[in-house]
Design an enzyme around this catalytic site. Structure first.
Site, PDB file in Angstrom:
ATOM      1  N   CYS A  34       9.122  -2.310  -5.721  1.00  0.00           N
ATOM      2  CA  CYS A  34       8.796  -2.274  -7.141  1.00  0.00           C
ATOM      3  C   CYS A  34       9.259  -0.992  -7.817  1.00  0.00           C
ATOM      4  O   CYS A  34       9.202  -0.888  -9.037  1.00  0.00           O
ATOM      5  CB  CYS A  34       7.287  -2.403  -7.327  1.00  0.00           C
ATOM      6  SG  CYS A  34       6.414  -1.076  -6.489  1.00  0.00           S
ATOM      7  N   CYS A 103       1.658  -2.660  -1.732  1.00  0.00           N
ATOM      8  CA  CYS A 103       1.354  -1.456  -2.512  1.00  0.00           C
ATOM      9  C   CYS A 103       0.621  -0.423  -1.660  1.00  0.00           C
ATOM     10  O   CYS A 103       0.761   0.778  -1.880  1.00  0.00           O
ATOM     11  CB  CYS A 103       0.479  -1.802  -3.707  1.00  0.00           C
ATOM     12  SG  CYS A 103       1.092  -3.183  -4.673  1.00  0.00           S
TER      13      CYS A 103
HETATM   14 FE1  FES Z   1       4.382  -1.121  -6.989  1.00  0.00          FE
HETATM   15 FE2  FES Z   1       2.002  -1.929  -6.435  1.00  0.00          FE
HETATM   16  S1  FES Z   1       3.457  -2.976  -7.637  1.00  0.00           S
HETATM   17  S2  FES Z   1       2.976  -0.170  -5.715  1.00  0.00           S
END
Ligand code: FES
Length: 123
Positions: A34, A103
């Site tokens: 992400c 995450c």
């Molecule tokens: Fe990136 Fe959770 S969406 S760390």
């Protein structure tokens, strides 16, 4: 998506947030999934992590797991800290939604990176 009360608590009131100018070790990692980033600072004395701070540019799960991970590690030895897994952190938060487990890896990796940095500075 449902977050546990503990996740919400640590997300809304994260513990140990901040930075350190005189840290003994600093670790920074990015989450390839992400692009979120976490930075961890540790202070070590007699092999014990007696202070820890973190900064996260990340989602609620990343903030909550980082907060819980720093709480779990404060006062622990280097060896104990290295044994902390993202799964154990997630369990301490009463679980994370499965799609958010990635995450929690950020906290574990940033802590390991900070310990590596500390060790390399010790020579
Ligand atoms: Fe990136 Fe959770 S969406 S760390």
């Amino acid at each position: 998506m449902e977050y546990s009360d503990k996740v919400m608590d640590h997300f809304m009131n994260p513990r140990n947030v901040g930075k350190m100018d005189d840290a003994d070790g600093v670790g920074e990692v990015g989450n390839p999934k992400c692009g979120d980033i976490m930075k961890v600072y540790i202070k070590v004395k007699d092999n014990v992590i007696y202070d820890i701070k973190f900064n996260t540019f990340g989602c609620a799960s990343a903030i909550a797991t980082s907060s819980m991970a720093t709480e779990l590690i404060k006062g622990k030895t280097i060896e104990e800290a290295l044994e902390l897994t993202n799964k154990a952190v997630a369990e301490a938060l009463d679980g994370l939604p499965p799609v958010k487990m990635h995450c929690s890896v950020l906290a574990e990796e940033a802590i390991k990176a900070a310990i590596d940095d500390y060790k390399s500075k010790q020579g």
